[in-house]
Design a protein around this motif. Structure first.
Motif, PDB file in Angstrom:
ATOM      1  N   UNK A  82       0.820  -1.217   0.000  1.00  0.00           N
ATOM      2  CA  UNK A  82       0.000   0.000   0.000  1.00  0.00           C
ATOM      3  C   UNK A  82       0.851   1.262   0.000  1.00  0.00           C
ATOM      4  N   UNK A  83       2.073   1.159  -0.468  1.00  0.00           N
ATOM      5  CA  UNK A  83       2.990   2.298  -0.506  1.00  0.00           C
ATOM      6  C   UNK A  83       2.394   3.445  -1.321  1.00  0.00           C
ATOM      7  N   UNK A  84       2.399   4.650  -0.736  1.00  0.00           N
ATOM      8  CA  UNK A  84       1.856   5.815  -1.436  1.00  0.00           C
ATOM      9  C   UNK A  84       0.386   6.067  -1.168  1.00  0.00           C
ATOM     10  N   UNK A  85      -0.298   5.135  -0.497  1.00  0.00           N
ATOM     11  CA  UNK A  85      -1.729   5.336  -0.217  1.00  0.00           C
ATOM     12  C   UNK A  85      -1.900   6.113   1.079  1.00  0.00           C
ATOM     13  N   UNK A  86      -3.036   6.820   1.159  1.00  0.00           N
ATOM     14  CA  UNK A  86      -3.305   7.608   2.360  1.00  0.00           C
ATOM     15  C   UNK A  86      -4.484   7.037   3.128  1.00  0.00           C
ATOM     16  N   UNK A  87      -4.448   7.162   4.445  1.00  0.00           N
ATOM     17  CA  UNK A  87      -5.532   6.639   5.263  1.00  0.00           C
ATOM     18  C   UNK A  87      -5.604   7.355   6.606  1.00  0.00           C
ATOM     19  N   UNK A  88      -6.598   6.956   7.401  1.00  0.00           N
ATOM     20  CA  UNK A  88      -6.852   7.599   8.694  1.00  0.00           C
ATOM     21  C   UNK A  88      -6.326   6.697   9.811  1.00  0.00           C
ATOM     22  N   UNK A  89      -5.658   7.308  10.783  1.00  0.00           N
ATOM     23  CA  UNK A  89      -5.154   6.556  11.939  1.00  0.00           C
ATOM     24  C   UNK A  89      -6.331   6.179  12.836  1.00  0.00           C
ATOM     25  N   UNK A  90      -6.453   4.880  13.168  1.00  0.00           N
ATOM     26  CA  UNK A  90      -7.558   4.498  14.053  1.00  0.00           C
ATOM     27  C   UNK A  90      -7.078   4.001  15.417  1.00  0.00           C
ATOM     28  N   UNK A  91      -5.837   3.517  15.493  1.00  0.00           N
ATOM     29  CA  UNK A  91      -5.313   3.076  16.793  1.00  0.00           C
ATOM     30  C   UNK A  91      -3.896   3.570  16.964  1.00  0.00           C
ATOM     31  N   UNK A  92      -3.543   3.899  18.195  1.00  0.00           N
ATOM     32  CA  UNK A  92      -2.177   4.322  18.512  1.00  0.00           C
ATOM     33  C   UNK A  92      -1.639   3.433  19.625  1.00  0.00           C
ATOM     34  N   UNK A  93      -0.454   2.856  19.402  1.00  0.00           N
ATOM     35  CA  UNK A  93       0.205   2.052  20.432  1.00  0.00           C
ATOM     36  C   UNK A  93       1.552   2.698  20.740  1.00  0.00           C
ATOM     37  N   UNK A  94       1.535   3.589  21.715  1.00  0.00           N
ATOM     38  CA  UNK A  94       2.745   4.369  21.990  1.00  0.00           C
ATOM     39  C   UNK A  94       3.872   3.530  22.566  1.00  0.00           C
TER      40      UNK A  94
END
Lengths: 266, 259
Positions: B107-119
């Motif tokens: 999926x290189x170059x595709x854009x999307x929305x962050x849904x989870x963050x694992x700091x």
């Protein structure tokens, strides 16, 4: 003992608090009377709570018993407690204490009934609030004592050496006679150490601590190097902040920092 | 050696991500309590023992949150776990709802929305991107192969994703700067435009926005909370409470010595 137990119901009967209706019949001037006696409101038309009702305060509201998720807010913060009066804090302490008792009872009850205790973080929220409240009360007391007596408000204590040369915090206690007269205390509490055996022990202990510290320093340096081997473009600044005692540039040039990429420095 | 190392003084636990706590609405104290695995603890308050605790200090973090049962399974007692290499990040700049561009994989170059963050792992999950196909619910008895499910794999924030500049919808490096009002904002290095904080970043497991939070039964009223009832008085806490409750102390105390 059994006689005493038998006598308790009769004592309770004698202590029975007159209701509003009974007082009205006696034509007593109500305004001169206290509104509450032994924690019971005289002017309420409801019957006084029975012992079972009071014991049920240890349990949660029955409508919460079957629920999987009980939503709650957050705990009280220090700044919110600092603007409250002493009386309010005193009341809040008992509200929190009752809540904690209820939660711990429910947790125990869920264990015995093989159920999942919903939202166990509630206990932590209440305990955090209680800790914050105690901090605020201590702050206020310390301010008063420092202003008025220049003495600490808390129980005094001092860092002392014990008989094997290890430092510990000795909490002072209250005595009726001064230290000079108290032979028993002087025999019991001995500070400071002497003798070659203790000296040898301390030397060996220092060596052990030194070894451990050097091992820790080494492992920290190695960890930074391994981060560079894995992520060659890692930010050196934030690494230096996270590991202040490690020379990050040297760690980057170390043999441990070599990785499977063409960005190796050595 | 391991025992010796474990017995050496108080050990600092692993750091738990700020956003993890914020999204879950849990106090850190609870998360630490839920994670804790004590193997052995010396009896407290006895002179022959020093205060020592033998407990797990190295944990395996993954997409399983630290207070869940799955996390406990990952870090089962007596399971040997190597310390993971985590690059420390000074300013975290990926939040839920951010638009990002994927730099690796199919999926290189595709854009999307962050849904989870694992700091804890420097990971994010982007909705619908960087997926693998998993067969779920396989049943060999009834000869059912299972259902194919797209499973999103986490992406490393340091190298594998970049934020998207909202002005031209292209990926960019960012910098944290202060506005004239003193607000800390993310600024695109390429165009100098501010990348606004998404409304989804405010969301927690209990509410979507702070305004939509429904007060519970045991929550304190906000007006009651902000009311200032404290009046400075020259007395201690105990003295004021005794005065309020009508308790008088007339007893004379003997002189005592503290030592």
């Amino acid at each position: 003992m059994s006689a005493l137990c038998r006598r308790i119901p009769s004592l309770v009967n004698q202590l029975r608090i007159p209701t509003f209706a009974a007082l009205k019949q006696q034509k007593v001037i109500l305004s001169s009377l206290p509104t509450r006696v032994l924690g019971v409101n005289l002017f309420s038309t409801k019957p006084p709570p029975s012992i079972n009702d009071k014991l049920m305060e240890f349990f949660d509201d029955p409508k919460n018993w079957e629920q999987d998720n009980i939503k709650t807010g957050r705990s009280w913060k220090l700044d919110e407690l600092r603007i409250k009066s002493n009386e309010d804090l005193h009341k809040l302490w008992y509200v929190l204490l009752k809540e904690r008792n209820m939660l711990l009872t429910m947790e125990r009850e869920c264990q015995t009934e093989y159920r999942v205790f919903p939202n166990p973080e509630r206990i932590d929220k209440v305990e955090e609030s209680m800790e914050n409240l105690e901090t605020v009360v201590r702050e206020r007391n310390r301010a008063y004592f420092e202003l008025e007596t220049t003495e600490p408000a808390e129980r005094p204590g001092k860092l002392e050496m014990n008989q094997i040369g290890m430092r510990y915090f000795y909490k002072h206690s209250e005595h009726l006679i001064p230290k000079v007269m108290n032979r028993k205390w002087r025999e019991k509490v001995v500070h400071g150490y002497e003798g070659n055996a203790v000296k040898k022990f301390l030397r060996l202990k220092a060596e052990k601590l030194r070894d451990r510290e050097s091992w820790k320093t080494h492992s920290r340096r190695r960890y930074v190097s391994r981060i560079f081997s894995e992520y060659p473009d890692a930010d050196a600044k934030s690494l230096q902040e996270a590991f202040p005692d490690v020379d990050v540039e040297a760690a980057r040039k170390h043999i441990d920092a070599r990785g499977n990429h063409d960005k190796n420095l050595n | 050696m391991r025992l010796l190392r474990a017995l050496c003084g108080p050990v600092k636990g692993p750091t738990i991500g700020e956003l993890t706590l914020k999204y879950s609405n849990l106090p850190e104290r609870y998360v630490r309590r839920a994670m804790r695995q004590i193997e052995y603890q010396t009896p407290r308050g006895k002179p022959q023992y020093l205060n020592r605790t033998l407990e797990r200090t190295i944990f395996k973090f993954s997409t399983n949150r630290p207070w869940t049962f799955e996390f406990q399974q990952d870090n089962a007692p007596r399971k040997k776990i190597k310390r993971e290499l985590i690059e420390p990040i000074k300013n975290w700049s990926f939040f839920r709802g951010d638009r990002v561009e994927v730099l690796i994989g199919k999926d290189k170059g595709k854009q999307g929305i962050v849904i989870h963050v694992f700091q804890e792992k420097n990971w994010i999950i982007v909705e619908g991107l960087n997926t693998e196909i998993k067969m779920m619910g396989e049943d060999k008895k009834n000869n059912f192969p299972g259902m194919a499910v797209r499973w999103e794999k986490p992406l490393l924030v340091t190298t594998e994703v970049k934020l998207v500049d909202p002005s031209d919808l292209k990926s960019t490096d960012i910098e944290w700067r202060f506005t004239e009002e003193g607000e800390k904002v993310r600024v695109s290095v390429r165009t100098g435009r501010i990348i606004p904080m998404p409304p989804m970043a405010e969301e927690t497991i209990d509410y979507k926005t702070k305004g939509s939070y429904r007060e519970g039964e045991k929550d304190t009223d906000p007006d009651e909370l902000s009311k200032i009832t404290f009046e400075p008085k020259l007395c201690t806490f105990d003295m004021e409470i005794m005065e309020k409750m009508g308790i008088k102390e007339d007893r004379n105390y003997a002189k005592t010595y503290w030592y």
